[in-house]
Scaffold this active site. Structure first.
Site, PDB file in Angstrom:
ATOM      1  N   GLN A   1       4.238 -13.399  -1.633  1.00  0.00           N
ATOM      2  CA  GLN A   1       4.982 -12.230  -1.123  1.00  0.00           C
ATOM      3  C   GLN A   1       5.768 -12.571   0.140  1.00  0.00           C
ATOM      4  O   GLN A   1       6.810 -11.974   0.405  1.00  0.00           O
ATOM      5  CB  GLN A   1       4.020 -11.075  -0.819  1.00  0.00           C
ATOM      6  CG  GLN A   1       3.435 -10.381  -2.042  1.00  0.00           C
ATOM      7  CD  GLN A   1       2.108 -10.976  -2.457  1.00  0.00           C
ATOM      8  OE1 GLN A   1       1.860 -12.166  -2.252  1.00  0.00           O
ATOM      9  NE2 GLN A   1       1.256 -10.174  -3.060  1.00  0.00           N
TER      10      GLN A   1
ATOM     11  N   ALA B   1       0.796  -1.231   0.000  1.00  0.00           N
ATOM     12  CA  ALA B   1       0.000   0.000   0.000  1.00  0.00           C
ATOM     13  C   ALA B   1       0.838   1.295   0.000  1.00  0.00           C
ATOM     14  O   ALA B   1       0.658   2.145  -0.879  1.00  0.00           O
ATOM     15  CB  ALA B   1      -0.968  -0.035   1.192  1.00  0.00           C
TER      16      ALA B   1
ATOM     17  N   ASN C   1      -6.352  -6.361   4.356  1.00  0.00           N
ATOM     18  CA  ASN C   1      -4.943  -6.705   4.118  1.00  0.00           C
ATOM     19  C   ASN C   1      -4.937  -7.944   3.224  1.00  0.00           C
ATOM     20  O   ASN C   1      -5.995  -8.475   2.853  1.00  0.00           O
ATOM     21  CB  ASN C   1      -4.203  -6.945   5.445  1.00  0.00           C
ATOM     22  CG  ASN C   1      -2.696  -7.015   5.255  1.00  0.00           C
ATOM     23  OD1 ASN C   1      -2.095  -6.154   4.601  1.00  0.00           O
ATOM     24  ND2 ASN C   1      -2.060  -8.042   5.791  1.00  0.00           N
ATOM     25  N   LYS C   2      -3.767  -8.410   2.890  1.00  0.00           N
ATOM     26  CA  LYS C   2      -3.607  -9.545   1.971  1.00  0.00           C
ATOM     27  C   LYS C   2      -4.513 -10.717   2.337  1.00  0.00           C
ATOM     28  O   LYS C   2      -4.662 -11.044   3.515  1.00  0.00           O
ATOM     29  CB  LYS C   2      -2.131  -9.959   1.977  1.00  0.00           C
ATOM     30  CG  LYS C   2      -1.748 -11.132   1.105  1.00  0.00           C
ATOM     31  CD  LYS C   2      -2.199 -10.990  -0.324  1.00  0.00           C
ATOM     32  CE  LYS C   2      -1.724  -9.711  -0.969  1.00  0.00           C
ATOM     33  NZ  LYS C   2      -2.427  -9.438  -2.264  1.00  0.00           N
TER      34      LYS C   2
ATOM     35  N   ARG D   1      -5.446  -0.144  -9.039  1.00  0.00           N
ATOM     36  CA  ARG D   1      -5.761  -1.157  -8.014  1.00  0.00           C
ATOM     37  C   ARG D   1      -6.743  -0.528  -7.007  1.00  0.00           C
ATOM     38  O   ARG D   1      -6.477   0.558  -6.495  1.00  0.00           O
ATOM     39  CB  ARG D   1      -4.487  -1.654  -7.286  1.00  0.00           C
ATOM     40  CG  ARG D   1      -3.538  -2.430  -8.198  1.00  0.00           C
ATOM     41  CD  ARG D   1      -2.434  -3.127  -7.401  1.00  0.00           C
ATOM     42  NE  ARG D   1      -2.929  -4.311  -6.713  1.00  0.00           N
ATOM     43  CZ  ARG D   1      -2.209  -5.012  -5.827  1.00  0.00           C
ATOM     44  NH1 ARG D   1      -0.988  -4.628  -5.520  1.00  0.00           N
ATOM     45  NH2 ARG D   1      -2.715  -6.075  -5.243  1.00  0.00           N
TER      46      ARG D   1
ATOM     47  N   ASP E   1      -3.901  -2.523   4.001  1.00  0.00           N
ATOM     48  CA  ASP E   1      -4.129  -1.793   2.752  1.00  0.00           C
ATOM     49  C   ASP E   1      -5.170  -0.701   2.926  1.00  0.00           C
ATOM     50  O   ASP E   1      -5.167   0.293   2.204  1.00  0.00           O
ATOM     51  CB  ASP E   1      -4.541  -2.759   1.637  1.00  0.00           C
ATOM     52  CG  ASP E   1      -3.347  -3.587   1.234  1.00  0.00           C
ATOM     53  OD1 ASP E   1      -3.086  -4.614   1.875  1.00  0.00           O
ATOM     54  OD2 ASP E   1      -2.636  -3.164   0.303  1.00  0.00           O
TER      55      ASP E   1
HETATM   56  O1  MRU Z   1      -1.085  -7.318  -3.290  1.00  0.00           O
HETATM   57  P1  MRU Z   1       0.002  -6.625  -2.512  1.00  0.00           P
HETATM   58  O2  MRU Z   1       1.300  -7.348  -2.510  1.00  0.00           O
HETATM   59  O3  MRU Z   1       0.133  -5.162  -2.920  1.00  0.00           O
HETATM   60  O4  MRU Z   1      -0.548  -6.640  -1.023  1.00  0.00           O
HETATM   61  C1  MRU Z   1       0.231  -6.056  -0.022  1.00  0.00           C
HETATM   62  C2  MRU Z   1      -0.315  -6.242   1.329  1.00  0.00           C
HETATM   63  O5  MRU Z   1      -1.383  -6.779   1.529  1.00  0.00           O
HETATM   64  C3  MRU Z   1       0.476  -5.651   2.465  1.00  0.00           C
HETATM   65  O6  MRU Z   1       0.342  -6.407   3.607  1.00  0.00           O
HETATM   66  C4  MRU Z   1      -0.054  -4.233   2.733  1.00  0.00           C
HETATM   67  O7  MRU Z   1      -0.031  -3.467   1.558  1.00  0.00           O
HETATM   68  C5  MRU Z   1       0.697  -3.549   3.781  1.00  0.00           C
HETATM   69  S1  MRU Z   1       2.238  -3.007   3.173  1.00  0.00           S
HETATM   70  C6  MRU Z   1       3.059  -2.063   4.252  1.00  0.00           C
END
Ligand code: MRU
Length: 345
Positions: free
Chosen positions: A194, A46, A245-246, A87, A235
């Site tokens: 990730q 994010a 979040n993810k 996104r 996010d």
């Molecule tokens: O799909 P992504 O890799 O952009 O998702 C990222 C996440 O869900 C992270 O946990 C979130 O952005 C926090 S990053 C400091």
């Protein structure tokens, strides 16, 4: 480790799709290509997306700055709308574009050259502030970590997901710097890995002890008393403390609750959507099914079946022990504590 920075007239991005086996830095000067880099997740996380979008708006201005002011404003609006469409879930994208748009509206005098110079300053400020926020968050969060703790994290909320240092991994880095002798379990984080590709990579690079597990192992590790707390990023956090979040974060929060393990969320106030009342209103990005069907060019599921691939989930505020921000740590009831963070934002 800086995944996004401005240098020699170009935006530089570490291509995160290639990590951990290849470290390639890509250069961008076209805002459309920067938008594609966000969609294809060359840059992700994010806060890093927000910083990247700030520079993308600046590069759009560079392209249009010779136009008359009315045309310039129209083209800039189109560029911002295009970037907003990359996104949907991480609020930092919209937050950064809103900041850049405010510069366009408020600039004096209203001429494209002046506005473009001010947009560069704003993009640099967003980037610098992000690093400062991560450092402050790290310090605030480290106070919650005990000597010898083992911390579970999900996805990558590290330096790679920010301008530097990280949110959840910023807390872990700060605890390490405070010599708390901690260690980390990283969920691999399917489908795009990730945790395996990015979190394990950057923690290992920094000499922070990390053990990689698959996503379905977290509960068993908790049951055996191997995990003292969970720290994840976010996010989008809504006014009531719900946390997008993810995908998989929600499941981890339930496991933590079941095992009476604190579940902390580390996020800068730029990740808080103060105008959204609850997580029910968050748009969850649905990504291409091939991300599940294939791993590294290898098909792992049959043709002809259906797939669902939501990139994020929402953890209800009831499962969140505390939210760590650069302004301090806030606790339930979040509908009271979160609005206070808005002052002087
Ligand atoms: O799909 P992504 O890799 O952009 O998702 C990222 C996440 O869900 C992270 O946990 C979130 O952005 C926090 S990053 C400091």
């Amino acid at each position: 480790m800086r995944p996004v920075y401005y240098e020699d007239g170009a935006l530089k991005l570490i291509d995160q799709t290639l990590l951990p086996t290849e470290e390639v830095i890509r250069s961008y000067t076209d805002y459309r290509k920067i938008g594609e880099a966000i969609v294809t997740m060359v840059v992700r996380g994010a806060p890093a997306i927000g910083v990247t979008a700030g520079y993308a708006v600046y590069f759009a201005a560079l392209e249009f700055k010779k136009e008359p002011i009315a045309t310039f404003r129209q083209k800039m609006k189109e560029a911002c709308d295009y970037l907003r469409g990359t996104r949907p879930t991480a609020v930092n994208l919209f937050w950064a574009i809103d900041r850049m748009s405010t510069v366009i509206e408020k600039a004096e005098p209203q001429d494209p050259e002046t506005i473009t110079a001010q947009l560069k300053e704003e993009a640099d400020a967003i980037c610098a502030e992000d690093i400062a926020m991560c450092r402050a968050m790290g310090k605030n969060g480290a106070a919650l970590i005990h000597h010898g703790d083992t911390i579970l994290t999900h996805c990558n909320a590290g330096a790679l997901a920010t301008a530097d240092y990280g949110t959840a991994l910023g807390v872990i880095r700060a605890a390490m710097e405070a010599e708390k002798n901690i260690s980390v379990y990283a969920d691999e984080t399917r489908p795009l890995l990730q945790g395996a590709r990015l979190t394990a990579y950057e923690l290992h690079k920094d000499g922070i002890p990390v053990t990689l597990i698959t996503d379905n192992m977290a509960g068993w590790m908790m049951k055996q008393g191997k995990i003292n707390c969970v720290v994840v990023g976010a996010d989008r956090i809504t006014r009531n403390g719900d946390v997008a979040n993810k995908i998989g974060t929600y499941s981890v929060s339930i496991l933590a609750k079941e095992h009476h393990i604190p579940f902390y969320v580390a996020a800068p106030t730029s990740t808080i959507d103060f105008d959204m009342l609850s997580g029910d209103d968050i748009v969850i990005e649905e990504r291409p099914s091939d991300e599940i069907k294939w791993i590294k060019g290898q098909q792992i599921a049959p043709d002809g079946i259906r797939f669902e691939n939501p990139a994020f989930d929402v953890t209800p505020h009831q499962n969140v022990t505390a939210i760590i921000t650069e302004k301090g740590v806030v606790y339930p009831p979040y509908f009271r504590s979160i609005p206070k963070l808005r002052q002087d934002q």
